[in-house]
Each structure stands twice: as C-alpha cells, then as structure tokens.
Motif scaffolding. Structure first.
Motif, mmCIF file in Angstrom:
data_model
loop_
_atom_site.group_PDB
_atom_site.id
_atom_site.type_symbol
_atom_site.label_atom_id
_atom_site.label_comp_id
_atom_site.label_asym_id
_atom_site.label_seq_id
_atom_site.Cartn_x
_atom_site.Cartn_y
_atom_site.Cartn_z
ATOM 1 N N TYR A 40 -37.075 8.178 18.884
ATOM 2 C CA TYR A 40 -38.510 8.760 18.610
ATOM 3 C C TYR A 40 -39.502 8.348 19.367
ATOM 4 C CZ TYR A 40 -42.339 9.912 15.452
ATOM 5 O OH TYR A 40 -43.555 10.325 15.023
ATOM 6 N N MET A 41 -39.613 7.030 19.649
ATOM 7 C CA MET A 41 -40.966 6.481 20.098
ATOM 8 C C MET A 41 -40.953 6.765 21.498
ATOM 9 S SD MET A 41 -41.312 2.711 18.108
ATOM 10 C CE MET A 41 -41.283 1.873 19.446
ATOM 11 N N CYS A 42 -39.809 6.869 22.326
ATOM 12 C CA CYS A 42 -39.742 7.184 23.851
ATOM 13 C C CYS A 42 -39.843 8.880 23.858
ATOM 14 C CB CYS A 42 -38.557 6.787 24.289
ATOM 15 S SG CYS A 42 -38.722 4.892 24.585
ATOM 16 N N GLY A 43 -39.568 9.463 22.797
ATOM 17 C CA GLY A 43 -39.707 10.944 22.912
ATOM 18 C C GLY A 43 -38.837 12.019 23.500
ATOM 19 N N LEU A 44 -37.716 11.617 23.710
ATOM 20 C CA LEU A 44 -36.599 12.347 24.614
ATOM 21 C C LEU A 44 -36.032 13.430 23.429
ATOM 22 C CD1 LEU A 44 -34.898 13.337 26.802
ATOM 23 C CD2 LEU A 44 -33.372 11.838 26.119
ATOM 24 N N ASN A 45 -36.305 14.891 23.734
ATOM 25 C CA ASN A 45 -36.091 16.084 22.839
ATOM 26 C C ASN A 45 -35.382 16.934 23.747
ATOM 27 O OD1 ASN A 45 -37.641 15.619 20.073
ATOM 28 N ND2 ASN A 45 -38.879 15.055 21.797
ATOM 29 N N THR A 46 -34.344 17.647 23.253
ATOM 30 C CA THR A 46 -33.630 18.852 23.837
ATOM 31 C C THR A 46 -34.473 20.037 23.700
ATOM 32 O OG1 THR A 46 -32.251 19.229 21.974
ATOM 33 C CG2 THR A 46 -31.311 17.837 23.525
ATOM 34 N N CYS A 47 -34.175 21.135 24.665
ATOM 35 C CA CYS A 47 -34.683 22.396 24.431
ATOM 36 C C CYS A 47 -33.302 23.137 24.033
ATOM 37 C CB CYS A 47 -35.118 22.829 25.818
ATOM 38 S SG CYS A 47 -36.558 22.184 26.294
ATOM 39 N N GLU A 48 -33.414 23.849 23.035
ATOM 40 C CA GLU A 48 -32.171 24.690 22.422
ATOM 41 C C GLU A 48 -31.917 25.755 23.466
ATOM 42 O OE1 GLU A 48 -32.784 26.263 18.569
ATOM 43 O OE2 GLU A 48 -33.183 24.196 17.774
ATOM 44 N N GLU A 49 -32.946 26.310 24.355
ATOM 45 C CA GLU A 49 -32.974 27.393 25.182
ATOM 46 C C GLU A 49 -32.206 26.884 26.489
ATOM 47 O OE1 GLU A 49 -36.237 26.429 24.574
ATOM 48 O OE2 GLU A 49 -36.080 27.513 22.695
ATOM 49 N N HIS A 50 -32.112 25.539 26.598
ATOM 50 C CA HIS A 50 -31.481 24.984 27.931
ATOM 51 C C HIS A 50 -30.541 23.865 27.586
ATOM 52 C CE1 HIS A 50 -34.425 27.062 30.178
ATOM 53 N NE2 HIS A 50 -35.364 26.867 29.332
ATOM 54 N N PRO A 51 -29.221 24.115 27.210
ATOM 55 C CA PRO A 51 -28.167 23.214 26.846
ATOM 56 C C PRO A 51 -27.977 22.254 27.995
ATOM 57 C CG PRO A 51 -27.419 25.405 27.006
ATOM 58 C CD PRO A 51 -28.658 25.593 27.195
ATOM 59 N N GLY A 52 -27.257 21.127 27.446
ATOM 60 C CA GLY A 52 -27.032 20.254 28.450
ATOM 61 C C GLY A 52 -28.316 19.512 29.429
ATOM 62 N N PHE A 53 -29.150 19.384 28.680
ATOM 63 C CA PHE A 53 -30.431 18.715 29.463
ATOM 64 C C PHE A 53 -30.690 19.231 30.623
ATOM 65 C CE2 PHE A 53 -29.344 15.746 25.980
ATOM 66 C CZ PHE A 53 -30.487 15.381 25.591
ATOM 67 N N SER A 54 -30.649 20.573 30.948
ATOM 68 C CA SER A 54 -31.038 21.096 32.240
ATOM 69 C C SER A 54 -32.419 21.135 32.098
ATOM 70 C CB SER A 54 -30.288 22.639 32.328
ATOM 71 O OG SER A 54 -30.732 23.490 31.348
ATOM 72 N N ARG A 55 -33.311 21.268 30.767
ATOM 73 C CA ARG A 55 -34.481 21.312 30.794
ATOM 74 C C ARG A 55 -34.747 20.638 29.310
ATOM 75 N NH1 ARG A 55 -39.292 25.586 31.861
ATOM 76 N NH2 ARG A 55 -40.867 24.039 31.131
ATOM 77 N N PHE A 56 -35.608 19.541 29.438
ATOM 78 C CA PHE A 56 -35.890 18.751 28.083
ATOM 79 C C PHE A 56 -37.343 18.438 27.987
ATOM 80 C CE2 PHE A 56 -34.577 16.283 31.730
ATOM 81 C CZ PHE A 56 -35.333 15.097 31.547
ATOM 82 N N VAL A 57 -37.790 18.006 26.957
ATOM 83 C CA VAL A 57 -38.983 17.781 26.539
ATOM 84 C C VAL A 57 -39.103 16.093 26.274
ATOM 85 C CG1 VAL A 57 -40.880 17.898 24.879
ATOM 86 C CG2 VAL A 57 -39.588 19.945 25.392
ATOM 87 N N ILE A 58 -40.387 15.625 26.806
ATOM 88 C CA ILE A 58 -40.683 14.058 26.483
ATOM 89 C C ILE A 58 -41.693 14.175 25.915
ATOM 90 C CG2 ILE A 58 -41.016 11.859 27.295
ATOM 91 C CD1 ILE A 58 -39.094 12.489 29.681
ATOM 92 N N ARG A 59 -41.885 13.721 24.486
ATOM 93 C CA ARG A 59 -42.930 13.655 23.721
ATOM 94 C C ARG A 59 -43.058 12.278 23.000
ATOM 95 N NH1 ARG A 59 -41.862 17.746 20.632
ATOM 96 N NH2 ARG A 59 -43.056 19.412 21.811
ATOM 97 N N PRO A 60 -43.652 11.223 23.768
ATOM 98 C CA PRO A 60 -43.452 9.981 23.169
ATOM 99 C C PRO A 60 -44.596 9.682 22.111
ATOM 100 C CG PRO A 60 -44.343 9.882 25.497
ATOM 101 C CD PRO A 60 -43.947 11.414 25.123
ATOM 102 N N PHE A 61 -44.253 8.831 21.023
ATOM 103 C CA PHE A 61 -45.174 8.322 20.334
ATOM 104 C C PHE A 61 -45.440 6.940 20.232
ATOM 105 C CE2 PHE A 61 -43.908 12.680 18.737
ATOM 106 C CZ PHE A 61 -45.003 13.019 18.429
ATOM 107 N N PRO A 62 -46.375 6.337 21.032
ATOM 108 C CA PRO A 62 -46.532 4.913 20.842
ATOM 109 C C PRO A 62 -46.843 4.387 19.742
ATOM 110 C CG PRO A 62 -47.793 5.948 22.567
ATOM 111 C CD PRO A 62 -47.321 7.150 21.779
ATOM 112 N N ASP A 63 -46.628 2.957 19.373
ATOM 113 C CA ASP A 63 -46.729 2.305 17.843
ATOM 114 C C ASP A 63 -47.347 1.150 18.329
ATOM 115 O OD1 ASP A 63 -46.402 0.999 15.765
ATOM 116 O OD2 ASP A 63 -44.758 2.111 15.252
#
Length: 103
Positions: A1-24
């Motif tokens: 969660y804090m580092c923000g790695l998220n998959t994209c349902e439209e792009h399986p296998g991490f061919s495309r992904f999102v990084i949305r980090p949440f610093p604490d």
C-alpha cells in the motif's frame, strides 16, 4: 500500500501497472520489489527536504503510470521539471529507473 504498486485489469501480467504511493509521516523511507512475469518492479520513497524522493524501476516491455497522491509545488523526474502538480495527475513511465521528487 505505502509503495503504491497496483495492477491494471485491462493489462494482465503487469504489462502495464500503476504506482500510487502513499507516504506516511511515521516513516522516513520504505521500499518494495515485486518479481513479475515481465521482470522486477521496484518502488521506494524517502523523506527528502520538504518533499519526498520516489525511486521507481520499470522492467523491459512494460509501462506504468505514476500517480500524484497530493498537490505539489514542484515535481521533477530525473531532475527535469514536470508540468504535473495536482493530486491525481499521472506521469507515464516506460522501461528504466526513475527518481521522482515531489514537494
């Protein structure tokens, strides 16, 4: 969660992904790696001056969107100033290692 790695349902296998980090504020730095089918993904952040320095590694044959989780006065990617500055703005990344400073 804090580092923000998220998959994209439209792009399986991490061919495309999102990084949305949440610093604490309770931490000065965090880091994570994930060995995906496409290669190693790395996301880390550390408190740096008035902002945060994010280090992101995108493997070959993949792409990612780095999403700002708050408004920012300054955003640089590998020391180059960016036009993005609002919460929700995205920076598109391809293979490589990126140092993203957000203040």
């Amino acid at each position: 969660y804090m580092c923000g790695l998220n998959t994209c349902e439209e792009h399986p296998g991490f061919s495309r992904f999102v990084i949305r980090p949440f610093p604490d504020e309770r931490f000065t730095q965090v880091a994570m790696t994930y060995d995906s089918v496409k290669g190693r993904i790395r996301s880390a952040w550390e408190k740096s001056g008035e902002g945060y320095l994010y280090t992101v590694e995108i493997p070959f044959d993949t792409e990612a969107d780095f999403v700002l989780t708050s408004d920012a006065a300054v955003v640089t990617v590998n020391n180059e100033k960016q036009a993005v500055s609002r919460k929700g703005d995205m920076i598109h990344l391809i293979k490589g290692i990126y140092h993203i400073y957000v203040e």
